[in-house]
Design an enzyme around this catalytic site. Structure first.
Site, PDB file in Angstrom:
ATOM      1  N   LYS A 142       0.831  -1.216   0.000  1.00  0.00           N
ATOM      2  CA  LYS A 142       0.000   0.000   0.000  1.00  0.00           C
ATOM      3  C   LYS A 142       0.857   1.254   0.000  1.00  0.00           C
ATOM      4  CE  LYS A 142      -2.277  -0.459   3.865  1.00  0.00           C
ATOM      5  NZ  LYS A 142      -2.028  -1.778   4.449  1.00  0.00           N
ATOM      6  N   ARG A 159     -10.255   1.797   8.406  1.00  0.00           N
ATOM      7  CA  ARG A 159      -9.917   0.403   8.665  1.00  0.00           C
ATOM      8  C   ARG A 159     -11.040  -0.364   9.346  1.00  0.00           C
ATOM      9  NH1 ARG A 159      -3.797   1.023   8.723  1.00  0.00           N
ATOM     10  NH2 ARG A 159      -2.921  -0.852   9.598  1.00  0.00           N
ATOM     11  N   ARG A 176      10.565  -7.226   5.686  1.00  0.00           N
ATOM     12  CA  ARG A 176      10.533  -5.794   6.002  1.00  0.00           C
ATOM     13  C   ARG A 176      10.980  -5.557   7.444  1.00  0.00           C
ATOM     14  NH1 ARG A 176       5.013  -2.330   5.782  1.00  0.00           N
ATOM     15  NH2 ARG A 176       4.786  -3.001   7.933  1.00  0.00           N
ATOM     16  N   ARG A 215      11.147  -1.981  12.217  1.00  0.00           N
ATOM     17  CA  ARG A 215      10.025  -1.260  12.821  1.00  0.00           C
ATOM     18  C   ARG A 215       9.655  -1.905  14.149  1.00  0.00           C
ATOM     19  NH1 ARG A 215       5.245  -0.080   8.542  1.00  0.00           N
ATOM     20  NH2 ARG A 215       4.112  -1.034  10.231  1.00  0.00           N
ATOM     21  N   ARG A 275      -2.046  -8.245  13.153  1.00  0.00           N
ATOM     22  CA  ARG A 275      -2.524  -7.241  12.193  1.00  0.00           C
ATOM     23  C   ARG A 275      -3.231  -7.880  11.005  1.00  0.00           C
ATOM     24  NH1 ARG A 275       2.372  -4.223  13.180  1.00  0.00           N
ATOM     25  NH2 ARG A 275       3.148  -4.964  11.200  1.00  0.00           N
TER      26      ARG A 275
HETATM   27  P1  AMP Z   1       0.193   0.732   9.180  1.00  0.00           P
HETATM   28  O1  AMP Z   1       1.519   1.339   8.911  1.00  0.00           O
HETATM   29  O2  AMP Z   1      -0.873   1.289   8.287  1.00  0.00           O
HETATM   30  O3  AMP Z   1       0.242  -0.746   9.176  1.00  0.00           O
HETATM   31  O4  AMP Z   1      -0.213   1.163  10.666  1.00  0.00           O
HETATM   32  C1  AMP Z   1       0.562   0.806  11.773  1.00  0.00           C
HETATM   33  C2  AMP Z   1      -0.293   0.790  13.037  1.00  0.00           C
HETATM   34  O5  AMP Z   1      -0.848   2.093  13.253  1.00  0.00           O
HETATM   35  C3  AMP Z   1      -1.497  -0.149  12.973  1.00  0.00           C
HETATM   36  O6  AMP Z   1      -1.165  -1.479  13.321  1.00  0.00           O
HETATM   37  C4  AMP Z   1      -2.409   0.505  13.995  1.00  0.00           C
HETATM   38  O7  AMP Z   1      -2.023   0.216  15.316  1.00  0.00           O
HETATM   39  C5  AMP Z   1      -2.173   1.981  13.736  1.00  0.00           C
HETATM   40  N1  AMP Z   1      -3.106   2.487  12.706  1.00  0.00           N
HETATM   41  C6  AMP Z   1      -2.802   2.942  11.459  1.00  0.00           C
HETATM   42  N2  AMP Z   1      -3.884   3.320  10.795  1.00  0.00           N
HETATM   43  C7  AMP Z   1      -4.934   3.092  11.622  1.00  0.00           C
HETATM   44  C8  AMP Z   1      -6.341   3.239  11.513  1.00  0.00           C
HETATM   45  N3  AMP Z   1      -6.924   3.698  10.395  1.00  0.00           N
HETATM   46  N4  AMP Z   1      -7.096   2.913  12.595  1.00  0.00           N
HETATM   47  C9  AMP Z   1      -6.540   2.472  13.737  1.00  0.00           C
HETATM   48  N5  AMP Z   1      -5.235   2.263  13.896  1.00  0.00           N
HETATM   49  C10 AMP Z   1      -4.427   2.577  12.861  1.00  0.00           C
END
Ligand code: AMP
Length: 185
Positions: free
Chosen positions: A13, A88, A127, A133, A144
């Site tokens: 993404k 989400r 990754r 990370r 996740r």
């Molecule tokens: P990502 O990089 O998009 O995988 O986001 C990393 C983490 O940030 C996720 O595992 C969530 O804990 C938090 N996060 C990111 N976007 C959202 C969202 N739209 N709603 C809730 N938590 C989010």
């Protein structure tokens, strides 16, 4: 152009959001990046989000919706935007609907990238090794993917019903995937 880019962890993404942002000359807004920035800088928002992020859980909607609302109020979104990793869950879809209605800026499309879970686990593990990370532990990665299946995947139907969903295979050459997305938009 106002776009969502959706799909499970590791599907690419972020990469595609950046390429589309360049192509259309609009900002890519990643809620995950915003949270990570706040975590790294130990801001009050970061402190609130930390426990959820490290467990691979969603940060509560109230916090998440607010950061998106604030971000969409900034000046650089006049020509459009790409939201990467938001909404989400169903409540976030509703919150975004309200924001966009208030702003008078309807969504053009929700792009969903697809890939098998085994491909995703492999990519995420790689990754984690490269980027280190803090939220990329094997447990958090699995969690996740589960959260995606149960909370996020169902909202694709909402955009499908609105005839806004554009599904694209997320496995292949990065440039082929972005060309496929652009051709469909
Ligand atoms: P990502 O990089 O998009 O995988 O986001 C990393 C983490 O940030 C996720 O595992 C969530 O804990 C938090 N996060 C990111 N976007 C959202 C969202 N739209 N709603 C809730 N938590 C989010």
């Amino acid at each position: 152009m106002r776009l969502l880019i959706m799909g499970p962890q590791g599907v690419g993404k972020g990469t595609q959001a950046e390429l589309l942002a360049k192509h259309y000359g609009i900002p890519a807004i990643s809620t995950g990046d915003i949270f990570r920035y706040n975590l790294k800088n130990n801001t009050p928002l970061g402190q609130e989000a930390k426990g959820f992020m490290n467990q691979g859980l969603l940060v509560p909607d109230e916090l998440t919706n607010k950061i998106v609302k604030d971000r969409l109020a900034m000046d650089d979104v006049a020509k459009g935007w790409i939201l990467d990793g938001y909404p989400r869950n169903a409540a976030q879809v509703e919150a975004l609907d309200t924001m966009l209605e208030e702003l008078g800026t309807p969504l053009d499309a929700a792009v969903a990238l697809t890939a098998d879970r085994s491909v995703l686990m492999e990519r995420m593990t790689k990754r984690a090794e490269i980027e280190g990370r803090a939220d990329d532990t094997p447990e958090a990665i699995e969690k996740r993917l589960d959260v995606y299946e149960h909370e996020t995947a169902p909202i694709l139907d909402i955009y499908r019903d609105r005839s806004k969903l554009v599904e694209v295979d997320g496995v292949g050459e990065i440039s082929d995937i972005s060309a496929a997305i652009i051709a469909r938009l």
